[in-house]
Scaffold this motif. Structure first.
Motif, mmCIF file in Angstrom:
data_model
loop_
_atom_site.group_PDB
_atom_site.id
_atom_site.type_symbol
_atom_site.label_atom_id
_atom_site.label_comp_id
_atom_site.label_asym_id
_atom_site.label_seq_id
_atom_site.Cartn_x
_atom_site.Cartn_y
_atom_site.Cartn_z
ATOM 1 N N ALA A 29 9.721 4.734 -3.131
ATOM 2 C CA ALA A 29 8.649 3.742 -3.133
ATOM 3 C C ALA A 29 9.196 2.343 -3.383
ATOM 4 O O ALA A 29 8.746 1.364 -2.778
ATOM 5 C CB ALA A 29 7.618 4.104 -4.204
ATOM 6 N N SER A 30 10.179 2.238 -4.279
ATOM 7 C CA SER A 30 10.797 0.952 -4.562
ATOM 8 C C SER A 30 11.426 0.361 -3.304
ATOM 9 O O SER A 30 11.303 -0.841 -3.026
ATOM 10 C CB SER A 30 11.847 1.111 -5.663
ATOM 11 O OG SER A 30 12.485 -0.116 -5.936
ATOM 12 N N ILE A 43 -5.712 -2.515 6.408
ATOM 13 C CA ILE A 43 -4.267 -2.324 6.600
ATOM 14 C C ILE A 43 -3.645 -1.673 5.369
ATOM 15 O O ILE A 43 -2.890 -0.693 5.452
ATOM 16 C CB ILE A 43 -3.579 -3.672 6.881
ATOM 17 C CG1 ILE A 43 -4.116 -4.307 8.170
ATOM 18 C CG2 ILE A 43 -2.062 -3.500 6.940
ATOM 19 C CD1 ILE A 43 -3.863 -3.488 9.411
ATOM 20 N N PHE A 44 -3.978 -2.231 4.202
ATOM 21 C CA PHE A 44 -3.463 -1.714 2.937
ATOM 22 C C PHE A 44 -3.897 -0.263 2.717
ATOM 23 O O PHE A 44 -3.103 0.596 2.316
ATOM 24 C CB PHE A 44 -3.976 -2.617 1.820
ATOM 25 C CG PHE A 44 -4.071 -1.990 0.466
ATOM 26 C CD1 PHE A 44 -2.946 -1.768 -0.296
ATOM 27 C CD2 PHE A 44 -5.307 -1.637 -0.061
ATOM 28 C CE1 PHE A 44 -3.036 -1.203 -1.552
ATOM 29 C CE2 PHE A 44 -5.408 -1.079 -1.317
ATOM 30 C CZ PHE A 44 -4.268 -0.855 -2.058
ATOM 31 N N SER A 45 -5.163 0.035 3.010
ATOM 32 C CA SER A 45 -5.700 1.369 2.744
ATOM 33 C C SER A 45 -5.087 2.421 3.651
ATOM 34 O O SER A 45 -4.833 3.549 3.228
ATOM 35 C CB SER A 45 -7.222 1.361 2.910
ATOM 36 O OG SER A 45 -7.822 0.442 2.038
ATOM 37 N N THR A 59 -2.863 5.666 2.259
ATOM 38 C CA THR A 59 -3.148 7.093 2.430
ATOM 39 C C THR A 59 -1.865 7.910 2.539
ATOM 40 O O THR A 59 -1.848 9.097 2.208
ATOM 41 C CB THR A 59 -3.995 7.339 3.692
ATOM 42 O OG1 THR A 59 -3.269 6.905 4.853
ATOM 43 C CG2 THR A 59 -5.318 6.606 3.629
ATOM 44 N N ILE A 60 -0.803 7.277 3.009
ATOM 45 C CA ILE A 60 0.458 7.994 3.216
ATOM 46 C C ILE A 60 1.223 8.152 1.906
ATOM 47 O O ILE A 60 1.877 9.181 1.675
ATOM 48 C CB ILE A 60 1.329 7.255 4.250
ATOM 49 C CG1 ILE A 60 0.558 7.100 5.562
ATOM 50 C CG2 ILE A 60 2.654 7.972 4.481
ATOM 51 C CD1 ILE A 60 1.220 6.161 6.550
ATOM 52 N N GLY A 61 1.124 7.139 1.032
ATOM 53 C CA GLY A 61 1.949 7.094 -0.166
ATOM 54 C C GLY A 61 1.840 8.296 -1.085
ATOM 55 O O GLY A 61 2.862 8.974 -1.351
ATOM 56 N N GLY A 81 0.811 -1.211 0.000
ATOM 57 C CA GLY A 81 0.000 0.000 0.000
ATOM 58 C C GLY A 81 0.845 1.262 0.000
ATOM 59 O O GLY A 81 0.509 2.247 -0.673
ATOM 60 N N LEU A 82 1.953 1.254 0.740
ATOM 61 C CA LEU A 82 2.819 2.425 0.800
ATOM 62 C C LEU A 82 3.484 2.724 -0.537
ATOM 63 O O LEU A 82 3.616 3.889 -0.923
ATOM 64 C CB LEU A 82 3.913 2.206 1.851
ATOM 65 C CG LEU A 82 3.568 2.465 3.313
ATOM 66 C CD1 LEU A 82 4.691 1.955 4.204
ATOM 67 C CD2 LEU A 82 3.319 3.943 3.554
#
Length: 393
Positions: free
Chosen positions: A373-374, A344-346, A350-352, A225-226
């Protein structure tokens, strides 16, 4: 109670996958193509542009939590149908008001209703072909991959050319057009969900979920998610900053969509074979590689290779956690557990986008956010590889 096996399971699966086309291919990922035009027309910073995907992710959190609360009282089939219809309305309405408040509202609602449909659809797809493991694994992978890939192909083949011909101010019509296409998919999606409606009767007792034994898979999905959303939010903006042509942007996006569409056939045997966190770890490694390649190899070859690797992996992460749930937990808990994973994923999602936007503003290059992100995705892969099966096989 389990639904009766439908007489046309593959058509049912296609209908469910069209729901993913609406809730993910359109509602979440079309924004990456339209964002540069919106940013230019509305004079946004990267942080403001990232906020709208964060708003969508906040809606996704609310939708996943709401699904967990409703699933004991409302059938997954009904929630799926409501989610597809209301997401379509939200997409259409996004093109009707340019204000940031209205845009935020409709992005939040698209996330909320999209999560409701996406989560329940995954459980419905997992209920198909239960006596045929390889067909079941393909159904799960197809649900997550084919529909989302179709949405990205359709958007990539049309939106960049439309915005180039009509100008960036035409972005509102892009959303209206997406909404109309979404409405056209709704009848088959709703019909498919109705074919999997469970018979009336007393619901089975809710099984206890062994959260403490699932931390590896949970950590891996949080890393997903991040990290993944940064590529899909900002890749086109990064390309435009480097004067990429409309044809190149369209080609990259279509290549990405094609890779996503064929990804179920690449991963189905791995899903059928492993009940551990290995599939998710492999997928996160692929997403991380795809995210970094445009920066490490900043040419046409690097972009195409990036789209291929990223596309073959990205939509399979939800498939991996659904497959893990299917193989390790009783069916009565599938929807609630998938909802939990989605929460958890969501939250991490939200931060990404807003974090990546801020980092891009701070460093002056959104490409740095793709590299960050990688790295986060690789940390998620390390978490996932530690996950062991919950049951003896």
């Amino acid at each position: 109670m389990s639904p009766t096996a439908p007489s046309r399971p593959w058509l049912v699966l296609i209908g469910l996958a069209l729901g993913v086309c609406v809730t993910n291919g359109f509602a979440r990922f079309a924004y990456g193509l339209i964002l540069p035009a919106m940013k230019e027309t509305l004079n946004w910073s990267y942080a403001q542009a990232g906020w709208l995907n964060t708003a969508n992710a906040l809606g996704y959190v609310a939708g996943a939590v709401m699904t967990m609360a409703l699933i004991r009282r409302v059938s997954p089939s009904r929630l799926f149908s409501i989610g597809v219809l209301t997401t379509s309305i939200s997409l259409f309405a996004t093109g009707l008001d340019e204000s940031l408040i209205a845009q935020s509202l409709w992005r939040i609602l698209a996330g909320l209703f999209g999560a409701m449909s996406f989560v329940t659809g995954g459980a419905l797809a997992a209920s198909l072909f239960q006596d045929r493991p390889h067909h079941n694994a393909l159904a799960i992978a197809f649900y997550f991959g084919a529909g989302g890939g179709l949405g990205i192909i359709l958007c990539g083949a049309t939106i960049p050319m439309m915005l180039d011909l009509l100008g960036p101010q035409s972005w509102t019509w892009a959303w209206i057009g997406i909404g109309l296409v979404s409405f056209s998919f709704c009848p088959l999606s709703v019909w498919a969900a109705e074919q999997l409606r469970p018979p009336t009767g007393k619901a089975p007792p809710k099984a206890r979920t062994p959260i403490a034994r699932m931390l590896g898979e949970i950590g891996g999905y949080a890393g997903f998610g991040l990290g993944y959303i940064v590529y899909l939010t900002f890749l086109v903006a990064w390309m435009k900053e480097r004067d990429a042509s409309v044809a190149m942007i369209s080609l990259t996006w279509v290549a990405l969509g094609i890779s996503i569409t064929v990804s179920p056939f690449v991963w189905r045997n791995i899903f059928a074979r492993f009940a551990s966190g290995l599939p998710l770890a492999m997928i996160l490694t692929g997403i991380a590689t795809g995210s970094a390649l445009p920066i490490l190899i900043p040419n046409t070859f690097g972009l195409m290779l990036s789209a291929l690797i990223f596309g073959l992996s990205v939509f399979m992460a939800p498939g991996a956690v659904t497959n893990f749930t299917r193989q390790n937990l009783p069916q009565s808990s599938w929807t609630s557990v998938i909802s939990f994973y989605t929460v958890i994923f969501s939250i991490s999602q939200t931060i990404g986008p807003i974090g990546a936007g801020w980092f891009g503003d701070w460093t002056g290059d959104i490409g740095n956010s793709l590299l960050a992100a990688s790295a986060l995705l690789m940390i998620g892969a390390v978490c996932a590889i530690s996950q062991r099966p919950l049951t003896d096989r």
